[in-house]
Design a protein around this motif. Structure first.
Motif, mmCIF file in Angstrom:
data_model
loop_
_atom_site.group_PDB
_atom_site.id
_atom_site.type_symbol
_atom_site.label_atom_id
_atom_site.label_comp_id
_atom_site.label_asym_id
_atom_site.label_seq_id
_atom_site.Cartn_x
_atom_site.Cartn_y
_atom_site.Cartn_z
ATOM 1 N N TYR A 203 0.827 -1.210 0.000
ATOM 2 C CA TYR A 203 0.000 0.000 0.000
ATOM 3 C C TYR A 203 0.865 1.264 0.000
ATOM 4 O O TYR A 203 0.536 2.254 -0.654
ATOM 5 N N PHE A 204 1.985 1.217 0.727
ATOM 6 C CA PHE A 204 2.878 2.374 0.796
ATOM 7 C C PHE A 204 3.958 2.337 -0.275
ATOM 8 O O PHE A 204 4.910 3.124 -0.238
ATOM 9 N N GLY A 205 3.831 1.427 -1.235
ATOM 10 C CA GLY A 205 4.774 1.372 -2.344
ATOM 11 C C GLY A 205 6.123 0.793 -1.994
ATOM 12 O O GLY A 205 7.131 1.099 -2.641
ATOM 13 N N GLN A 206 6.183 -0.060 -0.960
ATOM 14 C CA GLN A 206 7.440 -0.664 -0.538
ATOM 15 C C GLN A 206 7.506 -2.121 -1.009
ATOM 16 O O GLN A 206 6.474 -2.758 -1.219
ATOM 17 N N PRO A 207 8.711 -2.659 -1.164
ATOM 18 C CA PRO A 207 8.841 -4.084 -1.496
ATOM 19 C C PRO A 207 8.214 -4.948 -0.406
ATOM 20 O O PRO A 207 8.239 -4.588 0.783
ATOM 21 N N VAL A 208 7.649 -6.069 -0.810
ATOM 22 C CA VAL A 208 7.015 -6.965 0.161
ATOM 23 C C VAL A 208 8.021 -7.419 1.214
ATOM 24 O O VAL A 208 7.658 -7.684 2.367
ATOM 25 N N GLY B 124 -0.485 4.125 19.911
ATOM 26 C CA GLY B 124 0.129 3.363 18.823
ATOM 27 C C GLY B 124 -0.875 2.949 17.763
ATOM 28 O O GLY B 124 -0.618 3.089 16.562
ATOM 29 N N TYR B 125 -2.020 2.464 18.194
ATOM 30 C CA TYR B 125 -3.045 2.047 17.226
ATOM 31 C C TYR B 125 -3.615 3.246 16.466
ATOM 32 O O TYR B 125 -3.861 3.174 15.260
ATOM 33 N N ALA B 126 -3.838 4.336 17.175
ATOM 34 C CA ALA B 126 -4.356 5.540 16.511
ATOM 35 C C ALA B 126 -3.366 6.042 15.465
ATOM 36 O O ALA B 126 -3.758 6.446 14.359
ATOM 37 N N GLY B 127 -2.075 6.016 15.820
ATOM 38 C CA GLY B 127 -1.060 6.448 14.870
ATOM 39 C C GLY B 127 -0.996 5.553 13.639
ATOM 40 O O GLY B 127 -0.842 6.038 12.509
ATOM 41 N N GLN B 128 -1.130 4.242 13.845
ATOM 42 C CA GLN B 128 -1.129 3.319 12.712
ATOM 43 C C GLN B 128 -2.341 3.550 11.814
ATOM 44 O O GLN B 128 -2.242 3.471 10.583
ATOM 45 N N ALA B 129 -3.485 3.837 12.433
ATOM 46 C CA ALA B 129 -4.696 4.072 11.646
ATOM 47 C C ALA B 129 -4.580 5.335 10.799
ATOM 48 O O ALA B 129 -5.199 5.432 9.736
ATOM 49 N N CYS B 130 -3.765 6.293 11.260
ATOM 50 C CA CYS B 130 -3.645 7.581 10.553
ATOM 51 C C CYS B 130 -2.338 7.713 9.771
ATOM 52 O O CYS B 130 -2.105 8.756 9.153
ATOM 53 N N ALA B 131 -1.491 6.691 9.811
ATOM 54 C CA ALA B 131 -0.171 6.778 9.160
ATOM 55 C C ALA B 131 -0.309 7.036 7.662
ATOM 56 O O ALA B 131 -1.112 6.401 6.979
ATOM 57 N N ARG B 132 0.506 7.955 7.169
ATOM 58 C CA ARG B 132 0.457 8.309 5.743
ATOM 59 C C ARG B 132 1.654 7.789 4.969
ATOM 60 O O ARG B 132 1.654 7.802 3.740
ATOM 61 N N THR B 133 2.688 7.373 5.688
ATOM 62 C CA THR B 133 3.884 6.834 5.037
ATOM 63 C C THR B 133 4.311 5.543 5.738
ATOM 64 O O THR B 133 3.878 5.255 6.866
ATOM 65 N N PHE B 134 5.176 4.808 5.068
ATOM 66 C CA PHE B 134 5.689 3.570 5.646
ATOM 67 C C PHE B 134 6.500 3.869 6.905
ATOM 68 O O PHE B 134 6.429 3.120 7.889
ATOM 69 N N ALA B 135 7.237 4.970 6.897
ATOM 70 C CA ALA B 135 8.050 5.336 8.062
ATOM 71 C C ALA B 135 7.168 5.640 9.268
ATOM 72 O O ALA B 135 7.494 5.252 10.401
#
Length: 230
Positions: free
Chosen positions: A50-55, A99-110
């Motif tokens: 989803y974030f355009g990173q290699p599997v 942590g969960y809230a941040g993951q739900a809102c994360a916009r980048t892989f980092a």
């Protein structure tokens, strides 16, 4: 005639009931903490794509949390020894919710990687739960309640993985959102109902002393009545 011990027995029964109630919320806290992690496991691999990173980088989402949980298992029990088991549970749930809230809102892989680490850093609930059981229950009762903690962990992994896979049909972020809500509800419940072992032990001692005082008072009353009758 022997003095009645009903007051002391009632105090002990009441205390035992409160221990059992608090134990339920300890189990609930462990269940929420572990289920939150297993909720997101079925879809983590898809987030790399989803974030355009290699599997291949999907493994970092697992290993970052595992590494952070190793740190959590070191610092959270120490925190619990200094500030109490209840405080450790609450701090852990606050960190997990963030942590969960941040993951739900994360916009980048980092960002996803960072918040996975935050979640793991506050994920050392099981050792604190084991310490809580050890503090509250006598040695002859501990094995079944310690086993209950392990059973709770196993059941949370099973339930979370199944539920996470189901929720992912509503979107990749749905399991994270659900985990955040569940963690927040667990935090509110633990804050209201969960008691620290030190508080339970103090209340037990106080009830015992109050019951003994009532028994002594009744014994003195009977002695005075017998003396008056004589």
């Amino acid at each position: 005639m022997r003095p009645s011990s009903s007051g002391g027995d009632l105090s002990r029964m009441t205390f035992r009931s409160e221990k059992q109630v608090s134990l339920v919320f300890v189990y609930l806290t462990v269940f929420v903490d572990i289920m939150g992690e297993s909720l997101v496991l079925p879809i983590l691999g898809q987030f790399a794509v989803y974030f355009g990173q290699p599997v291949a980088l999907a493994g970092l989402l697992f290993s970052s949390t595992a590494l952070a949980m190793t740190c959590s298992n070191l610092w959270l029990p120490v925190f619990a020894d200094r500030h109490g088991r209840r405080a450790a549970f609450l701090v852990s749930l606050v960190g997990s919710t963030v942590g969960y809230a941040g993951q739900a809102c994360a916009r980048t892989f980092a960002e996803m990687l960072f918040f996975r680490g935050i979640q793991g850093l506050f994920g050392g609930v099981p050792p604190v739960a084991l310490a809580w059981v050890t503090d509250v229950f006598p040695p002859n009762e501990r094995p079944r309640y310690l086993a209950g903690v392990q059973a709770t962990i196993a059941s949370a992994f099973v339930a979370g993985a199944v539920l996470g896979g189901t929720l992912s049909s509503f979107g990749l972020r749905a399991p994270m959102c659900f985990a955040c809500v569940v963690s927040l509800l667990g935090l509110a419940t633990a804050h209201h109902y969960l008691k620290d072992p030190a508080d339970l032990v103090f209340e037990d001692e106080q009830r015992f002393l109050d019951g003994k005082a009532r028994e002594d008072e009744r014994a003195r009353t009977r002695s005075d009545d017998a003396a008056d009758a004589a």
